[in-house]
Design a protein around this motif. Structure first.
Motif: not given
Length: 314
Positions: A145-146, A152-158
């Motif tokens: 979950w982190a 920077s490279y998280g799924v949500i921000n992508h």
């Protein structure tokens, strides 16, 4: 002339011989001695594992002691006075996390248990798949979950960037960091609650459900008047156990946020680690541990009272 019949003589039991008394008393003493010998290893292990660390921790809390220097100085209750403001702040964060990380898994677990209790195709496969989050270690769930919440490279921000929406630093924002940890803990905890509730639903009296259906009761009425009374006790106990576990949770918060940003997710467990292994102050860490134990004892007392009340009703 009426005849008077005498009652039959009362036969007194024969008096035990003195040697027999001694034999009985000797056998009782032998049984007690044998019982003490059987319990002695467990008592010794409990004393080594639980009682000695507790007494040693209380003693350490009265000294100014560090991991760096071997000497220590007696300061009495000074450590407790120094950490009291931090304890109140950390206790608030711990209660917020414990309550939220208990309510949401219980709601989701009960809802999924009701769904899987119905006659659905592939429900056995769904049960196995929904158990996967609980089978993963807490550290693995934390890193997963982190990564999802990474700025920077998280799924949500992508996904947000693909939709041309502004990205969000979820773990770096004091307003959203606690929510992110609660989401991760909910995902990790709801399966075991679902399994317990599903087991209770399997024991519901089918005769009552069928009779309520024949009387024209709707599904919501059958749940409220037939299923819910059977679920209240187990769900309450499961909720208390989950709350107690969350009250001492450490790994997920430490891995995901480290207690930050600032002190927004600083719970008692993380704060104790910081006192002991960042500030190297064993005295303050022990004092915080003693206060934490006192707060946790109140929660455990509530659990035992609830369990006793439910047992008296059944």
């Amino acid at each position: 002339m009426a005849t008077v019949t005498k009652p039959p003589p009362v036969r007194r039991p024969p008096r035990p011989v003195a040697g027999e008394k001694r034999r009985r008393g000797t056998l009782g003493a032998r049984d007690r001695t044998f019982g003490f010998l059987l319990a002695a290893p467990a008592v010794a292990l409990f004393a080594v594992v639980a009682i000695y660390p507790l007494v040693a921790g209380i003693g350490t809390s009265l000294y100014e002691q560090s991991l760096i220097t071997p000497t220590r100085k007696y300061v009495g209750l000074e450590n407790y006075l120094d950490i009291w403001p931090d304890f109140i702040d950390r206790l608030g964060n711990t209660l917020v996390f414990s309550v939220l990380a208990t309510v949401f898994p219980v709601l989701i677990g009960v809802a999924l248990a009701m769904l899987l209790n119905a006659r659905l195709r592939g429900r056995n496969l769904l049960r196995g798949m929904l158990m996967l989050p609980w089978l993963l270690p807490g550290v693995v769930v934390s890193f997963l979950w982190a990564w999802i919440f990474n700025d920077s490279y998280g799924v949500i921000n992508h996904v947000l960037s693909e939709l041309h929406l502004p990205t969000v630093d979820i773990l770096g924002n004091s307003g959203t960091a606690m929510a992110a940890v609660v989401v991760a803990k909910t995902w990790n905890s709801f399966p075991w609650i679902m399994v317990v509730v599903l087991a209770v639903l399997q024991t519901l009296p089918r005769e009552q459900l069928e009779a309520a259906a024949l009387d024209g009761a709707s599904r919501s009425q059958r749940f409220r008047h037939v299923a819910l009374p059977h679920l209240i006790g187990p769900v309450a106990l499961v909720s208390m156990l989950e709350f107690i576990y969350n009250f001492g949770s450490f790994d997920m918060i430490f891995v995901m946020t480290g207690g930050g940003p600032g002190t927004s997710t600083m719970t008692l467990a993380v704060s104790l680690y910081q006192y002991a292994f960042t500030d190297f102050s064993l005295g303050r860490a022990a004092a915080l541990g003693v206060l934490w134990l006192g707060a946790l004892s109140v929660v455990c007392a509530g659990y035992f009272l609830l369990n006793k009340r439910l047992e008296s009703r059944s």
